[in-house]
Scaffold this motif. Sequence first.
Motif, PDB file in Angstrom:
ATOM      1  N   THR A  58       0.865  -1.194   0.019  1.00 47.13           N
ATOM      2  CA  THR A  58       0.096  -0.091   0.106  1.00 47.13           C
ATOM      3  C   THR A  58       0.834   1.200  -0.073  1.00 47.13           C
ATOM      4  OG1 THR A  58      -0.167   0.121   2.434  1.00 47.13           O
ATOM      5  CG2 THR A  58      -1.799  -1.289   1.188  1.00 47.13           C
ATOM      6  N   THR A  59       0.418   2.279  -0.776  1.00 48.07           N
ATOM      7  CA  THR A  59       1.243   3.410  -0.709  1.00 48.07           C
ATOM      8  C   THR A  59       0.436   4.793  -1.429  1.00 48.07           C
ATOM      9  OG1 THR A  59       3.408   4.190  -1.688  1.00 48.07           O
ATOM     10  CG2 THR A  59       2.324   2.766  -3.186  1.00 48.07           C
ATOM     11  N   THR A  60       1.082   5.551  -2.226  1.00 46.38           N
ATOM     12  CA  THR A  60       0.328   6.657  -2.771  1.00 46.38           C
ATOM     13  C   THR A  60       0.907   6.989  -4.367  1.00 46.38           C
ATOM     14  OG1 THR A  60       1.509   8.384  -1.468  1.00 46.38           O
ATOM     15  CG2 THR A  60      -0.645   7.667  -0.546  1.00 46.38           C
ATOM     16  N   ARG A  62       1.050  10.290  -7.281  1.00 47.68           N
ATOM     17  CA  ARG A  62       0.649  11.631  -7.619  1.00 47.68           C
ATOM     18  C   ARG A  62      -0.444  11.770  -8.549  1.00 47.68           C
ATOM     19  NH1 ARG A  62       6.324  11.281  -8.092  1.00 47.68           N
ATOM     20  NH2 ARG A  62       6.027  11.338 -10.272  1.00 47.68           N
ATOM     21  N   ILE A  70      -2.667  13.482  -4.122  1.00 50.23           N
ATOM     22  CA  ILE A  70      -2.273  12.265  -4.229  1.00 50.23           C
ATOM     23  C   ILE A  70      -3.545  11.101  -4.339  1.00 50.23           C
ATOM     24  CG2 ILE A  70       0.137  12.255  -3.262  1.00 50.23           C
ATOM     25  CD1 ILE A  70      -0.935  11.411  -0.508  1.00 50.23           C
ATOM     26  N   VAL A  71      -3.354   9.854  -4.609  1.00 48.81           N
ATOM     27  CA  VAL A  71      -4.538   8.785  -4.247  1.00 48.81           C
ATOM     28  C   VAL A  71      -3.521   7.569  -3.540  1.00 48.81           C
ATOM     29  CG1 VAL A  71      -4.109   7.898  -6.783  1.00 48.81           C
ATOM     30  CG2 VAL A  71      -6.350   7.727  -5.377  1.00 48.81           C
ATOM     31  N   PRO A  72      -4.424   7.010  -2.657  1.00 48.94           N
ATOM     32  CA  PRO A  72      -4.015   5.912  -2.181  1.00 48.94           C
ATOM     33  C   PRO A  72      -4.296   4.596  -2.922  1.00 48.94           C
ATOM     34  CG  PRO A  72      -5.992   6.559  -1.208  1.00 48.94           C
ATOM     35  CD  PRO A  72      -5.760   7.480  -2.023  1.00 48.94           C
TER      36      PRO A  72
END
Length: 127
Positions: A58-60, A62, A70-72
């Motif tokens: 899991t990260t983000t 741009r 940002i979006v997860p």
Amino acid sequence: MEEQSGKKTELTCIRCPIGCALTVTEYADGVLHVAGNTCGRGEEYGKKELKNPTRILTTTVRVKNGSHPIVPVKTRTDIPKGKIGDCMKAVKRVEVEAPVYIGDVVLTDAAGTGVDIVATKNVEGRG
């Protein structure tokens, strides 16, 4: 009868909130024995963690022209633990155009794992 000894590995199970302290014993013939688990998921986790450890990343990412910068995101399924660094490098180079919707693929076949990275939140365009 002589007791067979094997290599012991201590783990904390992460399959549920209990966090059982597992002892996984690997015998010379390749058989694995898991002790300390309170459910079948712990046994499965202990064996898999020794032979083929995997994780959900899991990260983000741009977002260009979005209501949020940002979006997860996450991997659609688990990936080999050893590929996490490569996936993070690949994700770092990604920028998506708004709007972005839950389930949108933001990176296909992340780092050659065969697993896509998908958005886990909606991000509307500016406006």
